[in-house]
Design a protein around this motif. Structure first.
Motif, short mmCIF file in Angstrom:
data_model
loop_
_atom_site.label_atom_id
_atom_site.label_comp_id
_atom_site.label_asym_id
_atom_site.label_seq_id
_atom_site.Cartn_x
_atom_site.Cartn_y
_atom_site.Cartn_z
N PRO A 50 2.86 -10.20 6.60
CA PRO A 50 3.35 -8.84 6.87
C PRO A 50 2.58 -8.19 8.02
O PRO A 50 1.41 -8.49 8.26
N GLU A 51 3.24 -7.32 8.71
CA GLU A 51 2.59 -6.56 9.78
C GLU A 51 1.98 -5.30 9.19
O GLU A 51 2.67 -4.34 8.88
N VAL A 52 0.69 -5.33 9.00
CA VAL A 52 -0.02 -4.18 8.43
C VAL A 52 -1.29 -3.95 9.22
O VAL A 52 -1.78 -4.83 9.92
N LEU A 117 -5.45 -8.24 3.75
CA LEU A 117 -4.15 -7.84 3.21
C LEU A 117 -4.24 -7.18 1.84
O LEU A 117 -3.32 -6.49 1.43
N HIS A 163 -2.14 -7.45 -5.10
CA HIS A 163 -0.97 -7.16 -4.25
C HIS A 163 -0.09 -8.40 -4.03
O HIS A 163 0.52 -8.54 -2.96
N ALA A 190 6.46 -13.23 -2.47
CA ALA A 190 6.55 -11.93 -1.82
C ALA A 190 5.38 -11.05 -2.26
O ALA A 190 4.99 -11.06 -3.43
N LEU A 191 4.80 -10.32 -1.32
CA LEU A 191 3.66 -9.48 -1.62
C LEU A 191 4.11 -8.10 -2.11
O LEU A 191 5.30 -7.76 -2.04
N GLY A 193 4.99 -4.21 -2.64
CA GLY A 193 5.67 -3.29 -1.74
C GLY A 193 6.77 -3.94 -0.94
O GLY A 193 7.11 -3.48 0.16
N ASP A 194 7.34 -5.03 -1.47
CA ASP A 194 8.41 -5.76 -0.78
C ASP A 194 7.98 -6.29 0.58
O ASP A 194 8.81 -6.48 1.47
N ARG A 195 6.69 -6.53 0.74
CA ARG A 195 6.21 -7.11 1.98
C ARG A 195 6.47 -8.62 1.96
O ARG A 195 6.44 -9.25 0.90
N PRO A 196 6.72 -9.21 3.13
CA PRO A 196 6.99 -10.66 3.16
C PRO A 196 5.79 -11.48 2.73
O PRO A 196 4.65 -11.00 2.75
N TYR A 198 2.84 -14.34 2.57
CA TYR A 198 1.83 -14.88 3.49
C TYR A 198 1.95 -16.39 3.47
O TYR A 198 2.07 -17.01 2.41
#
Length: 205
Positions: A50-52, A117, A163, A190-191, A193-196, A198
């Motif tokens: 994810p882009e964080v 992350l 997470h 999937a991470l 918060g619906d993040r893609p 890793y």
């Protein structure tokens, strides 16, 4: 270099574990002394996530383990060279008789990325990885290779705060335990918060 100092501190590969199980024995098999005078060993590397804030995926590139001459004494040593979308750098030197610098690089990358992350402690993450690799894991046969798999955080008491990294699976594919590891893979579902998911992978060329 900072990462080299970290490698020395974690001791994941430079000193083989005394209590490893079958899966750990495969991953930490003695691969030295290395003789790479004729040609280096090269892995392709691919990483997504994810882009964080605080995390930037490596993208695509290569990791090269090369033999060079130590200018201080003229003796052979090893050097890692990372060439990815994020960075180009040289890491080392490492002794030719020591463990596996590429494996150490892979595990420390996973540690650093998971800490970024999740906001977790890299020291805690590193220790849990060591414990899982040294004492746990499963071994299976796949396409003529032995695959050692680990779920280091599946039963962790802090997994609810990870997470989604409690789903982290590490896989190492080997056809010759004394040779370089052919494939190293770290992936999650999937991470939070619906993040893609890793995913970080190194594949021997």
């Amino acid at each position: 270099m900072k990462m080299l100092r970290i490698f020395a501190l974690i001791g994941l590969v430079l000193a083989p574990p005394a209590l490893a199980g079958e899966a750990g024995d495969l991953v930490f098999a003695e691969r030295g002394p290395w003789d790479l005078a004729a040609a280096p060993v090269v892995w392709t590397i691919s990483q997504q996530g994810p882009e964080v804030e605080g995390f930037a995926a490596l993208g695509e590139g290569t990791i090269t383990l090369r033999q060079i001459v130590d200018p201080s004494d003229g003796k052979p040593v090893l050097q890692l060279e990372e060439a990815t979308a994020r960075i180009n750098r040289k890491i080392g030197p490492f002794p030719v008789s020591g463990g596996d610098p590429a494996l150490t690089f892979f595990l420390e990358t996973v540690t650093r990325d998971m800490a970024a992350l999740t906001g977790g402690s890299p020291f805690y993450i590193r220790n849990r990885l060591k414990d899982a690799l040294f004492r746990g894991g499963e071994v299976a046969e796949q396409d003529g290779q032995r695959v050692a798999s680990f779920r280091p955080f599946a039963d962790d008491p802090s997994r609810d705060r990870m997470h989604g990294f409690d789903s982290l699976t590490l896989r190492f594919s080997l056809d010759d335990p004394a040779g370089p590891i052919r494939r190293m893979l770290a992936e999650t579902g999937a991470l939070a918060g619906d993040r893609p998911a890793y995913r970080s992978e190194m594949v021997l060329k």
